[in-house]
Write an enzyme that holds these catalytic residues in place. Sequence first.
Site, PDB file in Angstrom:
ATOM      1  N   TYR A 120       0.850  -1.187   0.000  1.00 35.21           N
ATOM      2  CA  TYR A 120       0.000   0.000   0.000  1.00 35.21           C
ATOM      3  C   TYR A 120       0.889   1.242   0.000  1.00 35.21           C
ATOM      4  O   TYR A 120       1.863   1.308   0.747  1.00 35.21           O
ATOM      5  CB  TYR A 120      -0.884   0.014   1.251  1.00 35.21           C
ATOM      6  CG  TYR A 120      -1.768   1.230   1.358  1.00 35.21           C
ATOM      7  CD1 TYR A 120      -3.047   1.225   0.811  1.00 35.21           C
ATOM      8  CD2 TYR A 120      -1.322   2.391   1.982  1.00 35.21           C
ATOM      9  CE1 TYR A 120      -3.857   2.348   0.892  1.00 35.21           C
ATOM     10  CE2 TYR A 120      -2.128   3.519   2.066  1.00 35.21           C
ATOM     11  CZ  TYR A 120      -3.392   3.488   1.519  1.00 35.21           C
ATOM     12  OH  TYR A 120      -4.197   4.598   1.589  1.00 35.21           O
ATOM     13  N   GLU A 208      -3.317   7.529  -4.080  1.00 38.32           N
ATOM     14  CA  GLU A 208      -3.148   6.203  -3.471  1.00 38.32           C
ATOM     15  C   GLU A 208      -2.939   5.116  -4.517  1.00 38.32           C
ATOM     16  O   GLU A 208      -3.629   5.080  -5.523  1.00 38.32           O
ATOM     17  CB  GLU A 208      -4.415   5.892  -2.654  1.00 38.32           C
ATOM     18  CG  GLU A 208      -4.431   4.518  -2.010  1.00 38.32           C
ATOM     19  CD  GLU A 208      -5.802   4.182  -1.421  1.00 38.32           C
ATOM     20  OE1 GLU A 208      -6.081   4.607  -0.295  1.00 38.32           O
ATOM     21  OE2 GLU A 208      -6.596   3.518  -2.120  1.00 38.32           O
TER      22      GLU A 208
END
Length: 414
Positions: A120, A208
Site C-alpha cells: 500500500y 493512493e
Amino acid sequence: MKIHEYQARDLLRSFGIPVPGGRVISSPAEANEAFAAATDGMSKPLAVIKAQIHAGGRGKAGFVKLVDNPADALTSATFMLTNRMKSPQTPPEGLEVKKLLVAQAADIAPRAGGGSEEFYLAITTDRKSRRNILIASREGGVEIEQVAHDRPDAIIREPLHPILGLQGFAARNVAYKLGFKGKQVGQAVAIMQALAKLFVEKDCTLAEINPLIITPATAAHPDGQVLAIDAKFSFDENGLFRHKDVAALADPSEENPAEIRAHKYGLSYIALDGNIGCLVNGAGLAMATMDIIKLNGGEPANFLDVGGSASEEAVTEAFSIILSDPAVKGVLVNIFGGIMKCDIIAQGIINAATKHRNPDGSTGFKVPLVVRLEGTNVDAGRKLLDDARKQIPTMQAATDLTDAAKKVTAAVGV
Ligand code: GDP
Ligand code: MN
C-alpha cells in the site's frame, strides 16, 4: 473530486509510474475484443475486468475478476454491467456500474511466508503535523483498512519535506522497511517520488496506489518488476481552476445530483442521513445548527451553507434542493443577517414556498418549516414572513436557535 481508476492509471503513467495497459468498455459486446487487446502477446493470456466506479472495495464485492478466456470475460462483463455493486463504500442499495476496465492482468509474486507481494502506498495531508505524508504498508491489497485498524504498527508514515517533497533518502528508507530488495528498491523509490510529485503538482488531497505489486522473477527482470495495479485519487476542488485537465475527468453521473446543482448556485451542500433539512448562512453557523438539532434529539438531513451573500434566486434553489430529498420531514432556516439581509432571505422563502412543486403536482411547502432570523433588516424580514403566513401555513417563527431546534424536532416527531 474523485476520478475513475482508468483515469488514475493514465495519470500515473504520465508521471512515469509503470501500470499495465487496458481499455474501457461500456457494453458486454465489447468484452471479447477488449480481452484480445489486453492479452495480446501474452504467452498465457490473463486479463482483469474491473468495475469503474467511484467507490472502493470492488475486489471483495466480486467486481474485480481475473479471466483467462474471452467467454469468461463476457460472463464477468455482463455480470458487472447488470448488477449493482455493494461494498462498505457504497449506499446499501449498491451502485450501478456503467464502465469497465479490461486490463492486462499482472502476475503477483508469492511472498515468502505466505500471501503475495502486495503493498500500500499513499500520499495525503496529515492534519496533525500539518504536512504531506507518505503512508506505506507491506500489507497492501483488499484488507488495508482492517490492517490499519488492528495493527497500526504495520503502517509506515514518512513526512514529506515542505519544499523538497519526498527526498531520496526518505523514500529509500521506506522501501527498505517495506522489504524491497535489489533492483526493486530503485523502482519503488522512483514510484514513491513520482507519486509525491503528482500529489503536489495536481493539488491532490489523496494519491493512493493499492496494491503496488512485485511481479515474479524472469530472465529479463531477475528481481521482478514493481507495478501499480490499482489507484485512487481525490483532488482539492478549490485547486481545479488551475487544472483544466483534471477538471475534465469529472464524471457527473458518479456525483450526488443535488450536490452538483448546489455547486452551480454557489451553495455548499452535503447530503446527510437525517430528516431535518437545514438552510443556514455561514459554515460555522451551519455546524452549530446541526449540533443543536442533534442536542435536541433530531438528525440533520444535510449541511447547507448559502454563503454570506446569497441571492434570492440561490435561496429559492437551496429550498428546492433540500425538498428534493424525500427523507426531509421538516426544514429549519437559521439565518444571521450580516452581509446577507434578512428581508432577502424572507423573500427567498416566500418565493420558494410559492414556486416549489411537489411530486403530486401541487405547489407550496408541505413539510413543517421553522424560521429563525436575526440581524440586518430583521424587522423587514419578519414582516414579509408575517404577511405571507397564509401562503405558507406550515411555517413557524422561532425566537432563538434553541427555540428553533425544539420546534423543528417536535414538528418531525422526535
Ligand atoms: P479494489 O478491491 O477496489 O481495491 O480493487 P483492486 O484493483 O485493488 O483489486 C483487488 C485485488 O484483486 C487486488 O488486491 C489483487 O489481489 C487482485 N488483483 C487485481 N488486479 C490484479 C491483477 O492484475 N493480477 C492479479 N494477480 N491480481 C489482481
Ligand atoms: Mn485496490
